[in-house]
Design an enzyme around this catalytic site. Structure first.
Site, PDB file in Angstrom:
ATOM      1  N   HIS A   1       0.144   9.591 -28.384  1.00 19.51           N
ATOM      2  CA  HIS A   1      -0.153   8.293 -27.769  1.00 19.51           C
ATOM      3  C   HIS A   1      -0.823   7.362 -28.775  1.00 19.51           C
ATOM      4  CE1 HIS A   1      -0.105   9.724 -23.276  1.00 19.51           C
ATOM      5  NE2 HIS A   1       1.101   9.551 -23.775  1.00 19.51           N
TER       6      HIS A   1
ATOM      7  N   HIS B   1       8.760   7.749 -27.335  1.00 17.20           N
ATOM      8  CA  HIS B   1       7.657   8.580 -26.836  1.00 17.20           C
ATOM      9  C   HIS B   1       7.828  10.038 -27.277  1.00 17.20           C
ATOM     10  CE1 HIS B   1       4.627  10.146 -24.120  1.00 17.20           C
ATOM     11  NE2 HIS B   1       5.514  11.000 -23.667  1.00 17.20           N
TER      12      HIS B   1
ATOM     13  N   HIS C   1       0.102  14.977 -27.014  1.00 21.59           N
ATOM     14  CA  HIS C   1       0.061  13.593 -26.512  1.00 21.59           C
ATOM     15  C   HIS C   1      -1.156  12.806 -26.988  1.00 21.59           C
ATOM     16  CE1 HIS C   1       3.318  15.100 -24.092  1.00 21.59           C
ATOM     17  NE2 HIS C   1       3.446  13.985 -23.416  1.00 21.59           N
TER      18      HIS C   1
ATOM     19  N   LYS D   1       3.209  11.174 -11.746  1.00 23.70           N
ATOM     20  CA  LYS D   1       2.416  10.261 -12.580  1.00 23.70           C
ATOM     21  C   LYS D   1       3.210   8.978 -12.719  1.00 23.70           C
ATOM     22  CE  LYS D   1      -0.413  13.162 -15.556  1.00 23.70           C
ATOM     23  NZ  LYS D   1      -0.671  13.586 -16.947  1.00 23.70           N
TER      24      LYS D   1
ATOM     25  N   ARG E   1       0.810  -1.236   0.000  1.00 22.83           N
ATOM     26  CA  ARG E   1       0.000   0.000   0.000  1.00 22.83           C
ATOM     27  C   ARG E   1       0.840   1.281   0.000  1.00 22.83           C
ATOM     28  NH1 ARG E   1      -3.299  -2.887   3.731  1.00 22.83           N
ATOM     29  NH2 ARG E   1      -4.970  -3.901   2.584  1.00 22.83           N
TER      30      ARG E   1
ATOM     31  N   ASN F   1       0.024  17.918 -21.702  1.00 25.54           N
ATOM     32  CA  ASN F   1      -0.208  16.851 -22.674  1.00 25.54           C
ATOM     33  C   ASN F   1      -0.278  17.359 -24.104  1.00 25.54           C
ATOM     34  OD1 ASN F   1      -0.338  14.710 -20.813  1.00 25.54           O
ATOM     35  ND2 ASN F   1      -2.396  15.346 -20.236  1.00 25.54           N
TER      36      ASN F   1
ATOM     37  N   GLU G   1      -4.507  16.691 -12.270  1.00 26.75           N
ATOM     38  CA  GLU G   1      -4.958  17.011 -13.624  1.00 26.75           C
ATOM     39  C   GLU G   1      -6.454  17.282 -13.720  1.00 26.75           C
ATOM     40  OE1 GLU G   1      -2.610  15.113 -16.714  1.00 26.75           O
ATOM     41  OE2 GLU G   1      -4.400  15.030 -17.944  1.00 26.75           O
TER      42      GLU G   1
ATOM     43  N   LYS H   1       7.255  22.705 -14.635  1.00 26.50           N
ATOM     44  CA  LYS H   1       6.461  21.518 -14.279  1.00 26.50           C
ATOM     45  C   LYS H   1       6.093  21.558 -12.797  1.00 26.50           C
ATOM     46  CE  LYS H   1       5.324  16.862 -14.887  1.00 26.50           C
ATOM     47  NZ  LYS H   1       5.467  15.595 -15.570  1.00 26.50           N
TER      48      LYS H   1
ATOM     49  N   GLU I   1       9.978  17.235 -25.406  1.00 27.91           N
ATOM     50  CA  GLU I   1       9.262  17.647 -24.186  1.00 27.91           C
ATOM     51  C   GLU I   1       9.770  19.010 -23.707  1.00 27.91           C
ATOM     52  OE1 GLU I   1       6.671  15.966 -23.080  1.00 27.91           O
ATOM     53  OE2 GLU I   1       6.971  13.810 -23.355  1.00 27.91           O
TER      54      GLU I   1
ATOM     55  N   ARG J   1      -2.955  21.139 -15.532  1.00 26.05           N
ATOM     56  CA  ARG J   1      -1.940  20.109 -15.798  1.00 26.05           C
ATOM     57  C   ARG J   1      -2.165  19.432 -17.150  1.00 26.05           C
ATOM     58  NH1 ARG J   1       0.906  15.651 -11.778  1.00 26.05           N
ATOM     59  NH2 ARG J   1       2.236  14.794 -13.419  1.00 26.05           N
TER      60      ARG J   1
HETATM   61  P1  NAD Z   1      13.349   5.109 -21.710  1.00 21.79           P
HETATM   62  O1  NAD Z   1      13.131   5.041 -20.286  1.00 21.79           O
HETATM   63  O2  NAD Z   1      12.959   3.931 -22.545  1.00 21.79           O
HETATM   64  O3  NAD Z   1      14.880   5.469 -21.997  1.00 21.79           O
HETATM   65  C1  NAD Z   1      15.308   5.615 -23.319  1.00 21.79           C
HETATM   66  C2  NAD Z   1      16.522   4.719 -23.637  1.00 21.79           C
HETATM   67  O4  NAD Z   1      17.695   5.304 -23.097  1.00 21.79           O
HETATM   68  C3  NAD Z   1      16.428   3.332 -23.041  1.00 21.79           C
HETATM   69  O5  NAD Z   1      17.011   2.412 -23.935  1.00 21.79           O
HETATM   70  C4  NAD Z   1      17.284   3.466 -21.781  1.00 21.79           C
HETATM   71  O6  NAD Z   1      17.779   2.238 -21.333  1.00 21.79           O
HETATM   72  C5  NAD Z   1      18.387   4.365 -22.275  1.00 21.79           C
HETATM   73  N1  NAD Z   1      19.077   5.164 -21.276  1.00 21.79           N
HETATM   74  C6  NAD Z   1      18.542   5.760 -20.193  1.00 21.79           C
HETATM   75  N2  NAD Z   1      19.450   6.559 -19.620  1.00 21.79           N
HETATM   76  C7  NAD Z   1      20.595   6.445 -20.334  1.00 21.79           C
HETATM   77  C8  NAD Z   1      21.873   7.035 -20.240  1.00 21.79           C
HETATM   78  N3  NAD Z   1      22.145   7.967 -19.324  1.00 21.79           N
HETATM   79  N4  NAD Z   1      22.807   6.676 -21.146  1.00 21.79           N
HETATM   80  C9  NAD Z   1      22.525   5.790 -22.126  1.00 21.79           C
HETATM   81  N5  NAD Z   1      21.325   5.225 -22.292  1.00 21.79           N
HETATM   82  C10 NAD Z   1      20.360   5.558 -21.396  1.00 21.79           C
HETATM   83  O7  NAD Z   1      12.554   6.361 -22.347  1.00 21.79           O
HETATM   84  P2  NAD Z   1      12.331   7.852 -21.860  1.00 21.79           P
HETATM   85  O8  NAD Z   1      12.264   8.663 -23.092  1.00 21.79           O
HETATM   86  O9  NAD Z   1      13.254   8.233 -20.772  1.00 21.79           O
HETATM   87  O10 NAD Z   1      10.881   7.790 -21.198  1.00 21.79           O
HETATM   88  C11 NAD Z   1       9.736   7.495 -21.965  1.00 21.79           C
HETATM   89  C12 NAD Z   1       8.661   7.006 -21.040  1.00 21.79           C
HETATM   90  O11 NAD Z   1       8.335   8.045 -20.115  1.00 21.79           O
HETATM   91  C13 NAD Z   1       7.362   6.642 -21.745  1.00 21.79           C
HETATM   92  O12 NAD Z   1       6.901   5.422 -21.241  1.00 21.79           O
HETATM   93  C14 NAD Z   1       6.419   7.757 -21.373  1.00 21.79           C
HETATM   94  O13 NAD Z   1       5.078   7.350 -21.340  1.00 21.79           O
HETATM   95  C15 NAD Z   1       6.921   8.141 -20.022  1.00 21.79           C
HETATM   96  N6  NAD Z   1       6.581   9.501 -19.582  1.00 21.79           N
HETATM   97  C16 NAD Z   1       6.049   9.653 -18.350  1.00 21.79           C
HETATM   98  C17 NAD Z   1       5.760  10.919 -17.894  1.00 21.79           C
HETATM   99  C18 NAD Z   1       5.239  11.102 -16.495  1.00 21.79           C
HETATM  100  O14 NAD Z   1       4.841  12.215 -16.156  1.00 21.79           O
HETATM  101  N7  NAD Z   1       5.278  10.085 -15.669  1.00 21.79           N
HETATM  102  C19 NAD Z   1       6.021  12.038 -18.689  1.00 21.79           C
HETATM  103  C20 NAD Z   1       6.574  11.849 -19.945  1.00 21.79           C
HETATM  104  C21 NAD Z   1       6.857  10.565 -20.393  1.00 21.79           C
HETATM  105  N1  GLY Z   2       3.763  14.522 -18.674  1.00 22.31           N
HETATM  106  C1  GLY Z   2       2.491  15.052 -18.340  1.00 22.31           C
HETATM  107  C2  GLY Z   2       2.268  15.235 -16.869  1.00 22.31           C
HETATM  108  O1  GLY Z   2       3.106  14.938 -16.061  1.00 22.31           O
HETATM  109  O2  GLY Z   2       1.223  15.668 -16.500  1.00 22.31           O
END
Ligand code: NAD
Ligand code: GLY
Length: 363
Positions: free
Chosen positions: A249, A262, A245, A140, A118, A242, A234, A224, A182, A238
């Site tokens: 998406h 992404h 997105h 998120k 939890r 997006n 949101e 942010k 982003e 907030r």
């Molecule tokens: P990712 O986590 O897949 O990382 C991208 C690639 O880079 C991967 O292959 C990873 O292993 C590699 N990598 C990471 N750090 C590295 C480094 N320092 N050196 C070399 N390689 C490295 O992708 P991302 O773009 O970081 O994140 C995308 C994800 O984030 C999506 O799932 C998306 O939905 C999510 N997201 C979430 C939010 C939120 O608010 N929670 C916001 C935006 C995106």
């Molecule tokens: N990436 C969108 C949010 O965090 O709300």
């Protein structure tokens, strides 16, 4: 080093931003309570940074759980795998989870932290630019479902975010550009001077010049943090985060998770949003073409969505977007650069024109 605060009452937390922070354990000490630390990372990031992160926690470090790399593993099966490991290790509710990786590792770890027994505390150590400017901040968390991106999750804030800008040096160029989508998003939604600055300094930013990229990360985190403090769950403002997105998406899901990054689909989606805003008569043709030119020419991002997604498929996927209210798809659109709005009930014919525009987007 700069520290940005996310002000959420008793759930407030700091975002520390700077070079060399993986060698500064004192930044994390106030957040550790008296629990053991379990680091969750992946097979790409762990070989690069796990040793440094273990050293941050010294004798508090218990073990690392290493996940396979990739968006296709942002899935409930991976969550179940982590629960198994945590239960097998008899980790209690004082255990601190540490996400070491990009947005995929961060979103999964946050969701496990929200739900394991939890809720246990967690810390974000984001290692991609995208995670440093967006996903590690704001709470998120979640995983994908075959029917839609991020469809299973929870709002759950970390104890602290530690952004060491040095880790960006190992990031592949394609990932840097995905993160920059982003970054540009913040300019487009609320900060026209920042968008102009990014337009003027694209060369320094793309080559990760330390002064410029640190400044960009700080501005994004401040924006942010401000938006999240005003609207954590949101209910309103907030949603502007997006921008791009709803389209993005849909493209990410239609193409299969992992096909496009992404951030790349967000870049396509932002150009589609600018195109639709132009068709609605909200922004001038020159403004729309400026948006496309900055993303495509100055930042070398893909901006044309794949041609094999039909209008029907877009509608099907966009209908399950989390911003849909009573069956109406709500889009984030532009009234100007730096002035995004949320809009439902967009004229369907104009929307179809945008979905079918291909290379003519924003032209
Ligand atoms: P990712 O986590 O897949 O990382 C991208 C690639 O880079 C991967 O292959 C990873 O292993 C590699 N990598 C990471 N750090 C590295 C480094 N320092 N050196 C070399 N390689 C490295 O992708 P991302 O773009 O970081 O994140 C995308 C994800 O984030 C999506 O799932 C998306 O939905 C999510 N997201 C979430 C939010 C939120 O608010 N929670 C916001 C935006 C995106
Ligand atoms: N990436 C969108 C949010 O965090 O709300």
């Amino acid at each position: 080093m700069e520290t940005v605060s996310v002000d959420l009452g008793e759930r407030s937390y700091p975002i520390h931003i700077g070079a060399g922070l993986l060698a500064q354990p004192e930044l994390l000490t106030p957040h550790l309570g008296n629990g053991k630390v379990v680091v969750i990372s992946n097979e790409v990031v762990a070989p690069l940074y796990l040793d440094a992160v273990k050293a941050l926690f010294a004798d508090r470090f218990a073990e690392a759980i290493i996940l396979p790399d990739g968006e296709q593993h942002k899935h409930l099966d991976t969550v179940a795998f982590i629960y198994d490991r945590l239960l097998a290790g008899k980790y209690d509710r004082k255990t601190i989870l540490v996400a070491l990786g990009g947005g995929v590792v961060g979103d999964i770890t946050g969701f496990v932290a929200a739900t394991y027994q939890r809720g246990v505390p967690f810390i974000q150590i984001p290692t991609t630019l995208l995670a440093q400017v967006d996903s590690s901040v704001g709470g998120k968390t979640g995983v994908n479902h075959a029917r839609g991106k991020n469809m299973i999750g929870a709002f759950y804030q970390p104890e602290c975010v530690l952004i060491d800008t040095d880790v960006l040096t190992s990031l592949p160029e394609r990932e840097v550009k995905a993160g920059l989508a982003e970054v540009l998003k913040y300019g487009l939604i609320v900060d026209a001077p920042f968008f102009s600055w990014l337009e003027s300094h694209s060369e320094e930013v793309v080559r990760l010049d330390p002064e410029f990229i640190t400044q960009a990360i700080q501005i994004c985190c401040k924006t942010k943090a401000d938006v999240v403090a005003r609207d954590e769950r949101e209910g309103g403002v907030r949603a502007l985060l997006n921008l791009g997105h709803t389209f993005g998406h849909a493209i990410e899901t239609a193409a299969g998770y992992g096909t496009w990054l992404h951030g790349e689909t967000v870049a396509m989606g932002m150009v589609m949003a600018a195109d639709l805003s132009k068709r609605l008569g909200w922004i001038a043709a020159e403004t729309a073409s400026r948006v496309r030119a900055v993303l495509e020419q100055k930042y070398g991002m893909p901006v044309i969505p794949p041609a094999d997604i039909s209008v029907e498929r877009y509608f099907e996927l966009m209908a399950s977007d989390k911003k849909v209210e009573q069956g109406t798809i709500r889009f984030i659109l532009l009234r100007d650069i730096g002035e995004a709005v949320i809009e439902g009930g967009v004229d369907e014919q104009l929307l179809i024109q945008t979905l079918s525009a291909g290379d003519q987007l924003c032209r």
